[in-house]
Design an enzyme around this catalytic site. Structure first.
Site, PDB file in Angstrom:
ATOM      1  N   TYR A 244       0.773  -1.244  -0.073  1.00 39.67           N
ATOM      2  CA  TYR A 244      -0.095  -0.087  -0.012  1.00 39.67           C
ATOM      3  C   TYR A 244       0.888   1.029   0.098  1.00 39.67           C
ATOM      4  CZ  TYR A 244      -4.375  -2.244   0.650  1.00 39.67           C
ATOM      5  OH  TYR A 244      -5.741  -2.885   0.448  1.00 39.67           O
ATOM      6  N   ASP A 272      -6.051  -0.826  -6.408  1.00 37.10           N
ATOM      7  CA  ASP A 272      -7.362  -0.863  -6.658  1.00 37.10           C
ATOM      8  C   ASP A 272      -8.009  -0.128  -5.355  1.00 37.10           C
ATOM      9  OD1 ASP A 272      -7.173  -2.816  -4.802  1.00 37.10           O
ATOM     10  OD2 ASP A 272      -8.099  -4.366  -6.068  1.00 37.10           O
ATOM     11  N   HIS A 364      -9.982  -7.673  -5.986  1.00 42.15           N
ATOM     12  CA  HIS A 364      -9.805  -7.432  -4.295  1.00 42.15           C
ATOM     13  C   HIS A 364     -10.655  -8.462  -3.629  1.00 42.15           C
ATOM     14  CE1 HIS A 364      -7.728  -4.336  -1.467  1.00 42.15           C
ATOM     15  NE2 HIS A 364      -8.279  -5.319  -0.782  1.00 42.15           N
TER      16      HIS A 364
HETATM   17  O1  173 Z   1      -9.429  -5.521   1.969  1.00 39.89           O
HETATM   18  C1  173 Z   1      -9.157  -4.996   2.920  1.00 39.89           C
HETATM   19  O2  173 Z   1      -9.777  -5.361   4.043  1.00 39.89           O
HETATM   20  C2  173 Z   1      -7.778  -4.123   2.707  1.00 39.89           C
HETATM   21  O3  173 Z   1      -7.101  -4.217   1.601  1.00 39.89           O
HETATM   22  C3  173 Z   1      -7.289  -3.561   4.072  1.00 39.89           C
HETATM   23  C4  173 Z   1      -6.799  -2.067   3.648  1.00 39.89           C
HETATM   24  C5  173 Z   1      -6.272  -1.475   4.769  1.00 39.89           C
HETATM   25  C6  173 Z   1      -6.357  -1.825   5.990  1.00 39.89           C
HETATM   26  C7  173 Z   1      -6.857  -2.936   6.408  1.00 39.89           C
HETATM   27  C8  173 Z   1      -7.372  -3.791   5.134  1.00 39.89           C
END
Ligand code: 173
Length: 505
Positions: A244, A272, A364
């Site tokens: 991320y 995404d 996702h």
């Molecule tokens: O799918 C999710 O829950 C996810 O990608 C996510 C994103 C940031 C923090 C926790 C989960």
């Protein structure tokens, strides 16, 4: 930025207990006192759980979910106020609710792993023994949960064209992914907060992957630190990193370069998630557990707070990420970069033209854009366009295609590989298996191996190279209404969503 600096000021537990409200909220974690008043609305798990521990010791709940460095990464140093004076602590016995007791009872009667025959079984068991909030978080998906169910259903629209009378006395389904050997064309896809499933969380996945020659994609939002997860690998065990991208590019740069130093073999940039999808079953569970005095009212302040909570992921994930950032990624690392969450041929071409190592065709797990198509449907589109417009066929070592979402059987994986995927990611199924700890994850992998062996033989495919597009009929993949028999095991695991209810007065 670190809150672990030297602050040895002693504060009494009674003083901490006075800071027990939204206006002033202190918590204790591992003997350290933190001021989380400003942070609570940025907390990805919501402010409610923080307020539950306002003025109290949150260590047990904190450790159940977070890596040890989460607080020091996300709080400014001055929010670390000091140490709780041990002489002032009054121990309170943890209370088990009736539901906790019933769950513990169910957990003590898990069927032996030998009775688990397929990945659906793990899902059915996980639903019974996981905490209801964990189940809601893992299993929920965006809006009406249509994309998430389509992910699995799409595989039902592809049928086989097996070949006969080939010597299949030995069959081999091993492969390479981004140049790394893998015992099967499957990798563990990144999922957040693995500790919710089991105290050893992501480490169960790492260790099982090591024993089975499978590659794990380490999540940015893991519940162990990146180093703890890498430290759990065997000599020579390959891992990928899911990324991320933080608004603060220095945080991302440090993580990527540290990952490269620690031997990560591929970086999967999630593209995404500029905002988190609305997972209503998860949201509903948070309201259900809410103290009535904390239920948001329709005031401007509360509306702002709810909106902020919905977008909270924006403080960790940069919604401004765009194609112009790609050269920067390529300048900070030599590790192959793959985009995770590409959803059409146009973007796959763009990734190819920019020299990336591949794309994951994915929605996702149906948790982001509702009515995003399944990865397997996107794969058919992407390979067709590459062939027609560029003369490029797959699998292709220079640019690799991956698919995830809805995969529960080796036959699903085989369909994707026949259609040009290098490998397929599984996320939730391995988490569900980890309710049994590492042996559960190993059993899940063994089940897949057994399914590969039999299905490769029945298809007349001796190696992965024999899995060619002619082995499948995917002509119905784009028809979203096709009558096929219902998958009873999968459908029985699906839990219907609920409407809002009147509050109990
Ligand atoms: O799918 C999710 O829950 C996810 O990608 C996510 C994103 C940031 C923090 C926790 C989960």
């Amino acid at each position: 930025m670190s809150t672990t600096g030297q602050n040895s000021k002693l504060i009494s537990a009674q003083t901490v207990a006075e800071h027990n409200s939204r206006e002033s909220c202190w918590i204790i974690v591992s003997g350290k006192i933190y001021d989380v008043t400003d942070f609570m609305d940025d907390h990805p798990g919501g402010s409610k759980i923080i307020l539950k521990y306002a003025g109290k010791d949150a260590t047990v709940e904190y450790d159940r979910i977070h890596p040890p460095d989460a607080l020091s990464t996300h709080l400014a140093p001055e929010k670390f106020l000091g140490l709780v004076d041990p002489k002032t602590i009054i121990k309170v016995e943890a209370q088990m609710s009736e539901e906790d007791k019933a769950r513990a009872q169910r957990k003590s009667s898990l069927p032996p792993l030998s009775e688990i025959l397929n990945l659906h079984d793990f899902e059915a068991i996980a639903r019974l023994v996981m905490h209801e909030r964990t189940w809601a978080y893992y299993s929920s998906a965006a809006d009406d949960e249509i994309s998430t169910r389509e992910n699995h259903a799409a595989y039902h629209r592809i049928w086989f064209r097996p070949r006969i009378l080939r010597d299949v006395s030995t069959v081999d389904w091993s492969t390479t992914i981004l140049g790394q050997p893998s015992s099967m064309p499957v990798y563990i896809s990144a999922t957040a907060l693995g500790k919710l499933a089991h105290p050893d969380g992501e480490l169960n996945l790492t260790r099982a992957a090591g024993n089975h020659g499978v590659i794990q994609m380490v999540p940015t939002m893991a519940s162990f630190t990146f180093d703890e997860i890498v430290d759990a690998t065997k000599q020579g065990q390959a891992q990928f990193l899911q990324l991320y991208v933080n608004k603060d590019r220095n945080i991302t740069k440090k993580l990527v370069q540290h990952a490269e130093k620690r031997g990560i073999k591929g970086i999967f940039v999630t593209v995404d998630t500029p905002q988190l999808g609305r997972r209503e079953r998860d949201m509903r569970m948070r309201f259900a557990n809410q103290d009535p005095t904390e239920v948001p009212q329709n005031t401007p302040q509360d509306r702002e707070r709810v909106q902020k909570a919905a977008n909270v992921v924006n403080s960790f994930i940069d919604p401004a990420l765009n194609w112009n950032d790609i050269p920067w990624f390529q300048s900070i690392t030599k590790v192959p970069i793959v985009l995770k969450g590409v959803q059409c041929w146009e973007d796959a071409f763009e990734a190819y033209d920019r020299g990336l190592a591949g794309v994951v065709l994915s929605n996702h797990g149906g948790r982001q854009l509702e009515f995003a198509r399944s990865g397997i449907e996107m794969l058919v589109e992407v390979t067709q366009h590459f062939k027609q417009k560029r003369g490029i066929t797959f699998p292709n070592d220079k640019f690799q295609l991956f698919v995830d979402g809805g995969v529960r059987r080796a036959t699903d994986v085989i369909k994707a590989v026949a259609l040009g995927a290098t490998a397929v990611g599984l996320g939730r199924p391995f988490l569900y298996a980890s309710a049994y700890g590492q042996p559960g994850v190993e059993r899940a992998m063994q089940i897949l191996h057994d399914e590969f062996e039999m299905n490769m033989r029945l298809l007349g495919a001796r190696t992965i190279k024999d899995l060619v597009p002619e082995m499948v009929d995917a002509s119905s993949i784009h028809s979203h209404i096709v009558a096929v028999p219902d998958d009873r095991l999968y459908s029985a695991n699906y839990e219907s969503m609920q409407h809002a209810r009147l509050r109990e007065l």
